[in-house]
Design an enzyme around this catalytic site. Structure first.
Site, short mmCIF file in Angstrom:
data_model
loop_
_atom_site.label_atom_id
_atom_site.label_comp_id
_atom_site.label_asym_id
_atom_site.label_seq_id
_atom_site.Cartn_x
_atom_site.Cartn_y
_atom_site.Cartn_z
NE ARG A 153 -3.62 0.05 2.42
CZ ARG A 153 -4.79 0.06 1.82
NH1 ARG A 153 -5.23 -1.05 1.24
NH2 ARG A 153 -5.55 1.12 1.79
CD1 TRP A 210 2.64 5.40 -2.81
CD2 TRP A 210 1.06 6.99 -2.79
NE1 TRP A 210 2.54 5.90 -4.08
CE2 TRP A 210 1.57 6.89 -4.10
CE3 TRP A 210 0.07 7.92 -2.54
CZ2 TRP A 210 1.12 7.67 -5.14
CZ3 TRP A 210 -0.38 8.69 -3.58
CH2 TRP A 210 0.14 8.58 -4.87
CG ASN A 226 -5.16 4.75 3.91
OD1 ASN A 226 -5.82 3.75 3.67
ND2 ASN A 226 -4.70 5.50 2.95
N GLY A 227 -5.31 8.37 4.02
CA GLY A 227 -6.33 9.22 3.38
C GLY A 227 -5.80 10.63 3.24
CD GLU A 269 -2.67 -5.27 -17.78
OE1 GLU A 269 -3.05 -4.10 -17.76
OE2 GLU A 269 -2.23 -5.86 -16.77
CE LYS A 327 0.87 -5.29 -15.03
NZ LYS A 327 -0.54 -5.08 -15.05
CG HIS A 333 -3.51 6.54 -38.60
ND1 HIS A 333 -3.87 7.11 -39.79
CD2 HIS A 333 -4.13 5.33 -38.56
CE1 HIS A 333 -4.68 6.30 -40.45
NE2 HIS A 333 -4.85 5.21 -39.72
CE LYS A 377 -2.44 -5.53 -6.18
NZ LYS A 377 -2.17 -5.81 -7.61
C1 AGP Z 1 -1.86 -2.45 -12.42
O1 AGP Z 1 -0.76 -3.25 -12.63
C2 AGP Z 1 -1.69 -1.28 -11.63
N1 AGP Z 1 -0.78 -1.36 -10.61
C3 AGP Z 1 -2.85 -0.31 -11.53
O2 AGP Z 1 -3.01 0.22 -12.80
C4 AGP Z 1 -4.22 -0.82 -11.02
O3 AGP Z 1 -4.77 -1.71 -11.93
C5 AGP Z 1 -5.14 0.38 -10.79
O4 AGP Z 1 -4.58 1.21 -9.81
C6 AGP Z 1 -6.54 -0.01 -10.41
O5 AGP Z 1 -6.58 -0.71 -9.21
P1 AGP Z 1 -7.85 -1.52 -8.75
O6 AGP Z 1 -8.07 -2.59 -9.74
O7 AGP Z 1 -7.50 -2.03 -7.40
O8 AGP Z 1 -8.98 -0.54 -8.72
#
Ligand code: AGP
Length: 613
Positions: free
Chosen positions: A27, A74, A100-101, A486, A490, A509, A608
């Protein structure tokens, strides 16, 4: 973002807090800290960097305490530094808080408190909140919990907080709005955390706080739950289903690799009890309840962020193709700020692994206010989005700990395949034989994914060839365009290589200008309706001396002659293909990041669960 943890009971608090913080590091890992309450008062130990750095500053004999709180950060307000790390003391050092917030109106409160003689050591909004609590406690002469409650009525923003007080060895006060907080109930002890992983080996009994709820966790009086408007509530205690093994690495070097390899099982778990092949049906509990709404909906709007947004794009192809219902896929963060037109005839699907993403949560709150039916596709059971939705379907992928999402993506795609097929059958937009063929194939997907995972050695070799590139392009068409997006996400998030995902035909394009002998392009080129066209796109790149890594269907003899590298995946119906084509892209990114010495499970600047807007 930010993980919070706490303990009150007969055990030594520090080891529980440290273990919990390590589990919550996904987190945020800008700093870590603990506050321990014992006969010496509240002692705080905190340090910029990961939990391991904080462990390094602990005295050789950790202060004995059976009450403590901990935080992994974070950064939002204030740079990552020792001063800005949590916990924060109040001015008198009689109160400590973890948070947290974001407190949005912190600046005006800070000014007011400064006028009343408070000084601040950090740049954080959290230190403002703890001093506001102290100010109320002293001026109103109320107990800690009441001071917290009054303070929370004055703040605007999001919080999951835990507050402790010097001399008050019996009590932790916690509250939540917009950020998650779960209480674990043991024998004569309480745990608190952002998710249940820090206490799963101690208790399975848990209470998830609802929005604007406050709980007093007292060893002598038990748990008292109320709203911040002072309405007494009855806690709903639920039995958790998570097992300890599911949150450990299980012999893998990284959670990401473990989670990539878990996909045959996670897809199986997503299908379990829902895809009834012998009976030729699909049973999606949450969906059935609202099926008429779905069937009469003018359109479906999918809101999500990041990888979940990519799964939403796959869903758009599936639902429009199979069930002929118009679908719009929106970035949650954009959707809520553009005054969207939403009616009671709309279904809004929120997709989220964590179920806590602030942008997605805010988007569905807005849609709900406008009368839309909200359906959640979440992985974390009991998460805020799951609870805010009218109905939903859990992905059941199991805990995903690596910051880079892998098994959650394929589980989300699996759920959407079930939804699209169910809608198609109910609407009569699919023939019975096609329906049977697709559910049979879907049933076989865990095996196909297991077979696909055998490309690992090849992915590793390709990674060794391209690990030092500065840029990389990912192309795909149709339902594999989101897979290209995707793949690019990654690579960039874990290896810090700049990567772009594009629809293959769109390349001419603009992005084609980037192609030269230095530039690798990963192309999803499996046998689909668009195969010939993708082959032409590959030729266009080769004509400009670009390097091609192609993901092709087993036995493809055409592309292997043109591409620099091919990775073969088993043949599956085009509609199910993202479940196999995404796997090699995950593996290539993983190996490149390992070879570049990157932090796989905790990439820089990321968290995350993004619980800030
Ligand atoms: C994906 O690899 C990411 N780390 C990130 O884009 C993630 O998918 C996004 O923050 C959304 O998270 P969620 O699915 O928990 O809402």
């Amino acid at each position: 973002m930010c993980g919070i943890v706490g303990y009150i009971g007969p055990k030594e608090a520090y080891p529980i807090l440290v273990k919990g913080l390590k589990r919550l590091e996904y987190r945020g890992y800008d700093s870590a800290g603990v506050a321990l309450l014992n006969g010496n008062g509240i002692e705080i130990f905190k340090k910029q960097g990961k939990v391991i750095k904080m462990e390094g500053i602990m005295p050789s004999e950790t202060p004995k305490a059976t009450l403590g709180i901990g935080h992994t950060r974070w950064a939002t307000h204030g740079i990552p530094s020792d001063e800005n790390s949590h916990p924060h003391y109040s001015q008198s050092k009689n109160i400590a808080i973890i948070h947290n917030g974001i407190i949005e109106n912190y600046a005006s409160i800070k000014e007011r408190l400064q006028g009343r003689g408070f000084t601040f050591k950090s740049d954080t909004d959290t230190e403002v909140l703890v001093n506001l609590i102290e100010d109320i406690l002293l001026s109103e002469k109320v107990a800690l919990a009441e001071a917290v409650r009054i303070a929370l009525n004055q703040v605007v923003g999001a919080y999951a907080i835990a507050v402790i007080e010097e001399g008050n060895h019996d009590q932790i006060v916690v509250a939540k709005k917009g950020s998650p907080l779960v209480i674990g109930i043991g024998e004569g002890e309480y745990y608190i955390a952002s998710d249940a992983t820090p206490f799963i080996e101690y208790t399975k009994q848990a209470v998830y706080l609802e929005e604007e709820e406050l709980a007093i966790l007292s060893l002598s009086n038990g748990m008292e739950l109320k709203s911040i408007t002072n309405e007494i509530k009855t806690p709903y205690v639920q039995e958790l289903e998570i097992e300890l093994e599911s949150i450990e690495k299980g012999g893998y070097d990284h959670f990401m690799l473990k989670e990539i390899n878990e996909q045959p099982k996670s897809i199986f778990d997503t299908l379990r009890g829902r895809l009834l092949v012998n009976e030729g049906t699909i049973q999606l509990g949450g969906f059935n309840e609202f099926k008429n709404k779905f069937l009469s909906a003018d359109r479906i709007i999918i809101v999500a962020c990041g990888t979940s947004w990519h799964a939403g794009l796959v869903a758009e192809y599936l639902i429009e193709d199979l069930a002929r219902i118009p679908v719009e896929v929106e970035y949650a963060s954009e959707f809520r700020y553009r005054n969207p037109i939403i009616t009671e005839r709309d279904i809004v699907i929120a997709v989220s692994q964590s179920g806590e993403t602030a942008d997605t949560l805010s988007a569905i709150k807005l849609a709900k206010e406008k009368g839309a039916t909200i359906f959640g596709v979440c992985n974390v059971v009991g998460s805020s989005i799951a609870r805010e939705a009218h109905a939903g379907a859990y992905t059941h992928a199991g805990p995903e700990i690596g910051v880079a999402s892998t098994k959650a993506f394929t589980a989300q795609v699996t759920i959407f395949t079930l939804i699209a097929l169910t809608l198609a059958r109910k609407k009569g937009t699919i023939t019975e034989s096609k329906f049977r063929q697709l559910i049979n194939e879907l049933d076989g997907m865990p095996d196909k994914v297991a077979e696909t995972l055998k490309v690992d050695a090849q992915a590793k070799y390709i990674a060794s060839v391209y690990k030092d590139v500065a840029n990389c392009l990912f192309l795909g068409r149709g339902i594999n365009f989101p897979v290209a997006l995707e793949g690019a996400l990654k690579l960039k998030e874990i290896s810090y290589i700049h990567a772009e995902g594009y629809p293959a035909a769109e390349m001419k394009h603009g992005p084609i200008a980037l192609i030269d002998e230095e530039m690798p392009t990963v192309v999803v080129a499996t046998k689909t309706e668009h195969y010939e066209k993708v082959v032409s796109n590959i030729q266009e790149i080769k004509a400009r001396e670009g390097k091609i890594i192609a993901v092709v269907t087993q036995g493809d003899t055409v592309i292997s002659k043109i591409a620099d590298h091919v990775i073969e995946v088993p043949y599956v119906d085009e509609r199910l293909s993202p479940l196999v084509t995404s796997i090699p892209l995950q593996l290539i990114s993983y190996h490149i990041a390992v070879m570049r010495g990157c932090n796989i499970d905790q990439p820089r600047n990321l968290a995350k669960s993004v619980t800030v807007e």
